[in-house]
Design a protein around this motif. Structure first.
Motif, PDB file in Angstrom:
ATOM      1  N   ARG A  55       0.987   5.455   8.972  1.00 16.47           N
ATOM      2  CA  ARG A  55       0.755   6.729   8.276  1.00 16.47           C
ATOM      3  C   ARG A  55       1.992   7.621   8.337  1.00 16.47           C
ATOM      4  N   GLY A  56       2.917   7.242   9.208  1.00 13.44           N
ATOM      5  CA  GLY A  56       4.165   7.995   9.300  1.00 13.44           C
ATOM      6  C   GLY A  56       4.107   9.174  10.245  1.00 13.44           C
ATOM      7  N   HIS A  57       3.019   9.343  10.993  1.00 11.27           N
ATOM      8  CA  HIS A  57       2.949  10.461  11.941  1.00 11.27           C
ATOM      9  C   HIS A  57       2.568   9.970  13.326  1.00 11.27           C
ATOM     10  N   PRO A  58       3.367   9.164  13.934  1.00 12.76           N
ATOM     11  CA  PRO A  58       2.937   8.734  15.259  1.00 12.76           C
ATOM     12  C   PRO A  58       3.211   9.810  16.297  1.00 12.76           C
ATOM     13  N   ALA A  59       2.161  10.355  16.891  1.00 16.33           N
ATOM     14  CA  ALA A  59       2.357  11.249  18.032  1.00 16.33           C
ATOM     15  C   ALA A  59       2.741  10.354  19.196  1.00 16.33           C
ATOM     16  N   ALA A  60       3.963  10.489  19.647  1.00 17.82           N
ATOM     17  CA  ALA A  60       4.525   9.511  20.580  1.00 17.82           C
ATOM     18  C   ALA A  60       3.640   9.279  21.797  1.00 17.82           C
TER      19      ALA A  60
ATOM     20  N   TYR B 257       0.819  -1.208   0.000  1.00 15.98           N
ATOM     21  CA  TYR B 257       0.000   0.000   0.000  1.00 15.98           C
ATOM     22  C   TYR B 257       0.859   1.267   0.000  1.00 15.98           C
ATOM     23  N   GLY B 258       2.169   1.094  -0.106  1.00 11.84           N
ATOM     24  CA  GLY B 258       3.069   2.233  -0.148  1.00 11.84           C
ATOM     25  C   GLY B 258       3.047   3.076   1.125  1.00 11.84           C
ATOM     26  N   LEU B 259       2.970   2.401   2.268  1.00  9.82           N
ATOM     27  CA  LEU B 259       2.912   3.118   3.543  1.00  9.82           C
ATOM     28  C   LEU B 259       4.309   3.366   4.087  1.00  9.82           C
ATOM     29  N   SER B 260       4.373   4.164   5.131  1.00  6.65           N
ATOM     30  CA  SER B 260       5.665   4.561   5.686  1.00  6.65           C
ATOM     31  C   SER B 260       6.324   3.411   6.460  1.00  6.65           C
TER      32      SER B 260
END
Lengths: 321, 266
Positions: free
Chosen positions: B227-232, B142-145
């Motif tokens: 999604r490549g944006h994990p808010a820690a 799916y071309g994910l991060s």
């Protein structure tokens, strides 16, 4: 006087088959002392409550009332005292089904508190002792019934617990394996003074290996003593077994008397008679018209099965071989 | 003949019991040996099921954005743990109980908690390779991060333990093995639908149900990573909720272990 290994008092446990069903006692009012260092047997037909009793002995089944003490401490499954003293062998060990034999033995040793290295050594020793070396990597459920049973005995023996509680340890074993199991148990008893409680429904085994035996019938102990003394208690009786080749003459008075007093299985009759009575009946049989119909007969001194029947035991599925 | 009792001058002392960690580890390793010998094909099925979903939905979801793709991959990844933990372990404990097999453990000097923890951890381990493969293949397709894909490891471990612990509780609690199997499978089905379908596409009524599933928090944590944006902070919180579910389910399963032994083979 030595402390008994097990002291059982007033043990009772009921089962319900459904939520509203009337509770049925699996056992009721059981009192027993198992002397330390003895080989103690529980003998009875299927459904007599043998496995229920043995599960209560190790605390797996909580009694509705009554108590079980092991060397003076109440038994409780999983506790340090009960689990640290007793090795228990169930009739079947499905928990180990898919485990390789070697892993089953060494895992059990680890669960009995041994280090990894010790467990490996203990497993290797037992595999050699019971001649199971060739099966080390085979899962238990791929083995024959006898091999599987032998592997389960090895699991019970690993770690040398001072008390062994074994539910039918030799069922399904061939004579060689049966001998190996008895040798292993006898060795532990001789060298370490191990106490053994075992369930059997094999009369001959009970007579040859047990120090004491409790006869169980419908959840009650109907007798408890050494096999010799139990047999002596009915020694004025003998068992007359008859095999007919065809229907015996019913009008013959001795045939009528034996027919009325025998338990029958097709053409096989078995009667318990006082010694003079048996002698007289046999005399009349071999000299009268019934002889033609008679195929074979045996006259035997009492076995534990006769003791069981004489004391009011109702079932007749005890094993004689 | 030996006189009865002659050799036992003193009352024997109980052997030292293993520590909780030692007994849990031994149960864990024993289960690994068992599954290595016998259960490979089932674990393959678990992986194939999730990979199948990832591959099939790739054809359906073409232009629906990154968040749907991330939800599908994360849901399929956690589904492997649900298949193994909820489905297989509920079945396993149900069958063990019905056959009186818990006696083996209960007669040893170990606690029910170490049996539950060791078995649960082993089932979580069986699920891990398949789950990891699903996450990697899905992310690639799916071309994910890949940047935060390492988060898949703690997610798979914690979700695996939580779902296996729930499976263990189901198997130990329900009175009949068939019932345990059915409930385990239903629970897995819930994880499948409520985990794989993105919440934005879900009827409002079902979102509430989604929120109470232990798998949801693991799925959301992994989806954010993909999604490549994990808010820690958010991921930690989600992992903590999943771990909380694991702890509660382990506690319940351990508490009912002894009762299950007493009531087996009734």
């Amino acid at each position: 006087m030595h402390t008994p290994a097990f002291e059982v008092r007033g043990l009772r446990r009921c089962y319900r088959s459904g939520k509203r069903a009337t509770p049925v006692p699996a056992n009721d009012g059981i009192d027993l002392d198992v002397p330390a260092g003895s080989v103690f047997g529980v003998l009875g037909p299927n459904g007599a409550g043998k496995s229920t009793l043995i599960r209560q002995l190790v605390g797996l089944l909580r009694p509705d009332s009554g108590s079980v003490h092991l060397f003076g401490t109440p038994v409780r499954a999983g506790s340090r005292t009960t689990g640290g003293l007793v090795a228990y062998l169930a009739q079947d060990e499905p928990a180990l089904d898919e485990m390789p034999v070697g892993a089953a033995i060494s895992t059990t040793a680890r669960l009995r508190g041994f280090s990894r290295a010790q467990s490996g050594q203990l497993a290797a020793d037992l595999l050699a002792e019971l001649d199971l070396g060739g099966l080390v990597d085979r899962p238990l459920n791929s083995l024959s019934g006898g091999q599987r049973r032998l592997a389960c005995v090895a699991v019970a023996l690993v770690g040398d617990r001072p008390v062994l509680v074994l539910d039918e340890p030799t069922t399904g074993l061939d004579p060689v394996a049966r001998r190996a199991v008895w040798d292993a148990i006898t060795r532990r008893r001789r060298e370490n003074g191990v106490t053994v409680v075992l369930v059997t429904h094999n009369v001959l085994e009970a007579e040859s290996v047990l120090d004491r035996v409790a006869l169980l019938d419908r959840g009650r102990v109907i007798a408890c003593d050494s096999p010799g003394r139990l047999k002596a208690s009915v020694s004025d009786e003998v068992r007359l077994d008859l095999v007919w080749r065809r229907e015996p003459p019913a009008d013959d008075p001795v045939v009528a008397m034996l027919g009325a007093r025998s338990t029958r299985d097709g053409h096989r009759w078995s009667a318990r008679l006082a010694q003079p009575e048996a002698r007289a009946a046999l005399d009349q049989l071999v000299s009268g018209p019934a002889l033609d119909a008679l195929d074979d007969f045996t006259l035997a001194t009492p076995s534990l099965e006769d003791v069981y029947l004489a004391l009011g035991g109702m079932d007749d599925d005890l094993e004689r071989v | 003949m030996t006189q009865v009792g002659e050799r036992l001058e003193t009352v024997p002392r109980p052997a030292p019991a293993p520590t909780f960690i030692a007994s849990s580890t031994a149960v864990y390793l024993g289960q690994l040996a068992r599954v290595r010998a016998a259960r490979g094909p089932l674990l393959f099925v678990a992986t194939l099921q999730s990979l199948g979903i990832v591959i099939l939905l790739r054809g359906v979801v073409r232009h629906d954005g990154r968040s749907t793709a991330a939800a599908i991959v994360a849901g399929s990844t956690v589904l492997v743990a649900a298949f193994v933990g909820l489905n297989l372990l509920a079945q396993r404990f149900g069958a063990l109980r019905a056959r009186g097999a818990l006696d083996y453990y209960a007669a040893l000097p170990i606690s029910g908690a170490s049996v539950v923890l060791g078995t649960t951890a082993s089932y979580a381990t069986f699920a891990a390779p398949g789950a990891l493969v699903t996450a990697i293949v899905g992310a690639a397709m799916y071309g994910l991060s890949f940047t935060f894909l390492w988060l898949a490891v703690p997610v798979i471990v914690v979700a695996g333990i939580a779902l296996s612990a729930v499976g263990a509780a189901i198997g130990l609690l329900l009175p009949r093995p068939e019932l345990a199997t059915v409930v385990g499978q239903l629970a897995m089905t819930a994880v499948l639908f409520l985990g794989v379908i993105p919440p934005s596409h879900m009827p409002v009524g079902l979102r509430g149900l989604r929120d109470v599933l232990p798998s949801t928090y693991a799925v959301d944590a992994l989806a954010a990573a993909l999604r490549g944006h994990p808010a820690a902070g958010g991921q930690l919180w989600r992992l903590a909720v999943t771990a909380g579910y694991a702890a509660v389910a382990l506690l319940i399963a351990s508490r009912i272990f002894r009762r299950a032994v007493d009531r087996s083979r009734g």
